[in-house]
Design an enzyme around this catalytic site. Sequence first.
Site, PDB file in Angstrom:
ATOM      1  N   TRP A   1       2.270   1.635  -3.399  1.00 21.82           N
ATOM      2  CA  TRP A   1       1.232   2.089  -4.332  1.00 21.82           C
ATOM      3  C   TRP A   1       1.194   3.622  -4.357  1.00 21.82           C
ATOM      4  O   TRP A   1       0.962   4.223  -5.407  1.00 21.82           O
ATOM      5  CB  TRP A   1      -0.134   1.541  -3.875  1.00 21.82           C
ATOM      6  CG  TRP A   1      -1.298   2.011  -4.698  1.00 21.82           C
ATOM      7  CD1 TRP A   1      -1.806   1.433  -5.820  1.00 21.82           C
ATOM      8  CD2 TRP A   1      -2.108   3.176  -4.466  1.00 21.82           C
ATOM      9  NE1 TRP A   1      -2.872   2.148  -6.293  1.00 21.82           N
ATOM     10  CE2 TRP A   1      -3.079   3.227  -5.480  1.00 21.82           C
ATOM     11  CE3 TRP A   1      -2.108   4.181  -3.491  1.00 21.82           C
ATOM     12  CZ2 TRP A   1      -4.042   4.223  -5.558  1.00 21.82           C
ATOM     13  CZ3 TRP A   1      -3.076   5.189  -3.573  1.00 21.82           C
ATOM     14  CH2 TRP A   1      -4.022   5.207  -4.587  1.00 21.82           C
ATOM     15  N   HIS A   2       1.441   4.232  -3.185  1.00 20.63           N
ATOM     16  CA  HIS A   2       1.365   5.690  -3.121  1.00 20.63           C
ATOM     17  C   HIS A   2       2.486   6.373  -3.888  1.00 20.63           C
ATOM     18  O   HIS A   2       2.304   7.485  -4.390  1.00 20.63           O
ATOM     19  CB  HIS A   2       1.381   6.163  -1.663  1.00 20.63           C
ATOM     20  CG  HIS A   2       0.066   5.976  -0.991  1.00 20.63           C
ATOM     21  ND1 HIS A   2      -0.281   4.798  -0.378  1.00 20.63           N
ATOM     22  CD2 HIS A   2      -1.002   6.800  -0.853  1.00 20.63           C
ATOM     23  CE1 HIS A   2      -1.506   4.917   0.121  1.00 20.63           C
ATOM     24  NE2 HIS A   2      -1.967   6.112  -0.162  1.00 20.63           N
ATOM     25  N   GLY A   3       3.632   5.737  -3.957  1.00 22.13           N
ATOM     26  CA  GLY A   3       4.696   6.394  -4.702  1.00 22.13           C
ATOM     27  C   GLY A   3       5.973   5.598  -4.697  1.00 22.13           C
ATOM     28  O   GLY A   3       6.214   4.785  -3.790  1.00 22.13           O
TER      29      GLY A   3
ATOM     30  N   PHE B   1      -0.455  10.136  -7.292  1.00 25.52           N
ATOM     31  CA  PHE B   1      -0.371   8.701  -7.058  1.00 25.52           C
ATOM     32  C   PHE B   1      -1.065   7.989  -8.193  1.00 25.52           C
ATOM     33  O   PHE B   1      -1.333   7.026  -8.393  1.00 25.52           O
ATOM     34  CB  PHE B   1      -0.979   8.321  -5.719  1.00 25.52           C
ATOM     35  CG  PHE B   1      -0.368   9.099  -4.566  1.00 25.52           C
ATOM     36  CD1 PHE B   1       0.991   9.367  -4.550  1.00 25.52           C
ATOM     37  CD2 PHE B   1      -1.131   9.584  -3.531  1.00 25.52           C
ATOM     38  CE1 PHE B   1       1.558  10.103  -3.518  1.00 25.52           C
ATOM     39  CE2 PHE B   1      -0.576  10.304  -2.486  1.00 25.52           C
ATOM     40  CZ  PHE B   1       0.770  10.571  -2.488  1.00 25.52           C
TER      41      PHE B   1
ATOM     42  N   SER C   1       0.841  -1.205   0.000  1.00 24.61           N
ATOM     43  CA  SER C   1       0.000   0.000   0.000  1.00 24.61           C
ATOM     44  C   SER C   1       0.876   1.255   0.000  1.00 24.61           C
ATOM     45  O   SER C   1       0.589   2.225  -0.720  1.00 24.61           O
ATOM     46  CB  SER C   1      -0.905  -0.023   1.232  1.00 24.61           C
ATOM     47  OG  SER C   1      -1.497   1.228   1.417  1.00 24.61           O
TER      48      SER C   1
END
Lengths: 313, 481
Positions: free
Chosen positions: B325-327, B481, B322
């Site tokens: 996933w954000h960066g 994102f 997770s």
Amino acid sequence: MKVFLKKLFGFLMFSFVMYLAFIFLWGTFFDNRINKNMNFKIGSNGHLFSRLNEIKKYKNVDIVFVGSSHAYRSFDPRFFKEHGITTFNLGSSSQTPVQTKLLLNRYLNYLNPKLIVYEVYPPTFSSDGVESSLDLISNSDMNWDIIKMAIQTNHIKVYNTLAYSLVAKLFGLNNDFNENQKKGKDIYFSGGYVERDDTIKSTNYRFENTNWELNPTSLHIFEETISMLKFNSRNYILIQTPITKSLFDSHLNNKEIDNYFKRKGLYINFNREILLNDSTNFYDDHHMNKTGVAIFNKFFINKLHQLKLINTE
Amino acid sequence: MLFNSIDFAVFLPIVFLLYWFVANKNLRLQNFLIVVSSYIFYGWWDWRFLSLIIFSSLIDFFIGKKLSICEKPSSRKFLIGASLALNLGLLGVFKYFNFFIDNFSQAFSLFGIALNPNRLSIVLPVGISFYTFQTLSYSIDVYRKKMEPTNDLISFLAFVSFFPQLVAGPIERASNLLPQFYRKRIFNNKDASNGLRQILWGLFKKVVIADNCAEYVNIIFSNSSSHSGSSLLIGTLFFAFQIYGDFSGYSDIAIGTAKLFGFRLMKNFAFPYFSRDIAEFWRRWHISLSTWFRDYLYIPLGGSKGNLLSKIRNTFIIFIVSGFWHGANWTFIIWGFLNAAYFLPLLISNKNRVNLDIAAKGKFLPSIKEFIQILFTFSLTLIAWIFFRAENTQQAFAIIGELFSYSILSAPYFPKQFSVLPYLLLIFIVLEWIGRENNFAIEKVYLSCKLFYRWTFFSFLIFLIVMYMQTKETPFIYFQF
């Protein structure tokens, strides 16, 4: 659906009225620093309130000055008076061509000058015009020109300040306002001049080389004003008042700027005509102090005589 | 196109009127209008990236169709593998390529091997992580036979590109959103009014809270080494409200806009800062992503079944993924790791599902115990947000170090231009607290009052939005994102 749209329309009308009420409350009771997108400042820097208030005393003058703070801080009417020249200064802080056009439209016929001195400091041609619009909205009478100017400036701060100004005028909130003629180091003199007797803090200003930028919209409005002056057979001269040599020399496109303005009429860039001392004749990098103004004004009046732009006989 | 822009203020009423007055007789025409307007909405940034959405949509549409007629397990696996590879491949190239290249190169340099790989000079397409996950959920659900594949291409394109939630969610499941495109939508006055209220609240969160906090946060974080612990604490605190206001504000506008068109999107935020433990926080923060990871990663990994060790492993995997996933930055990975670490005590003590209801339900104020729990949970999230906001891990650790130094006792840097911000935050927190049992804070505020008071309250919010908005359009954080 129709009920929804009707209700929505009703709400929008209601919230418009409430919006004005909130603007009024905020503007009246809160500090300008808290009012992020509103800046009503009656009696702001530059003494525009006093200037516009005493305009009634002046009619059929010899010279009208327009332009930025360089206009109202560079021409001392006392020197002109010595030569029998009457003047009035319509300069305002960061005045862009939008405000110049508005002021000339409003006061030109009334003041009916023999000569208009249009001070053209390049940064005012790239400014968004917000500061100057706020100055005018806060300190001048309200009319359609002001609303038109607000739309041209198209900035939320200008719209909110205009809304507050309208409501405040409706309730006569600032009817008794009197501006102090001395504010900090600034002293206002009748005729629109603001004097500062101070010297520069740092004597070694260093600027990185850069270019003046002129934005096309400002140029377009400027050219409209020039056309209007020509159409009305008004004598005018475009000038740049002296700024510190270090600031002037740091700009690489001075020649281009001069060439542009030369094409628009008689133009003198006084940065090329007169040499002032950066540390003793200025109070910051681009505003002359009292001694600088005295030197410049003598030079300027001689120049007017040389060019036969003014006849005081 | 940004929700908080003049462009959108013009775009939305036009699409709304066309949708209900011109295309209302024909469902396919309404769906087609949604596709066209969604593509205009997205193309407003950069029309070239439209090809990626269309490509992704077509791949999953045809893979879905193939899956419906294919029963052979190996072929089905191949098809879902292709969908995963293509979608995640695109995401990988645009979002993670440079990150891996840089890290490989650094790893090799440790062994004295100097690599000079070519980095990609590409712009990250807005919202790629969101629509990739949305379209993937469709293929996976069809593969798992949890839903029937669609034969309606227009509906499917509309599902993937639905403009209210296209660029920053909520990440919708095909099983919730896609069937709504098959059904005739009937305009509902109550839903539309509710939608407008939610849009208003979303705009308030974004424009008044997030953008104003951002001004201070940017000053502090852009030069964190020269600020004291007290200033850094305020900067971090404001960032917590910035990220919440920004992202949940976007979700509110998205859900509210969808309501105007007769759609129901899933809830994405449920007052997370009133959580009493970190497990509750994650049930209330970015719900659509958390549940996506739960359904498509955590449960396939074994979820909470199996022994404690595998539970811990699975928890760490989903939090770290997770974060990633954000960066593509180690800061996000540490942020994920930290949240997993916060989760650990609850998991071990089997107390991760204690606080299921909202805090102080039915009461005006929380108990002292609840208040302390809320404060403690919020403090934990603050530490994690430092990693989320910092440019790199060194900066994050330096900030944390400063927070625990004596400079925390010094007077903070707080220019007068920000003096109104604490009051705005107070209004915000009070309204959120009062409305915490609803879908969004002002859903039912003043609903029982006379129209005059209700409208005055909404007008006041509009006034605050206009008075405290930024004069330049500010994009939403989650767009990156």
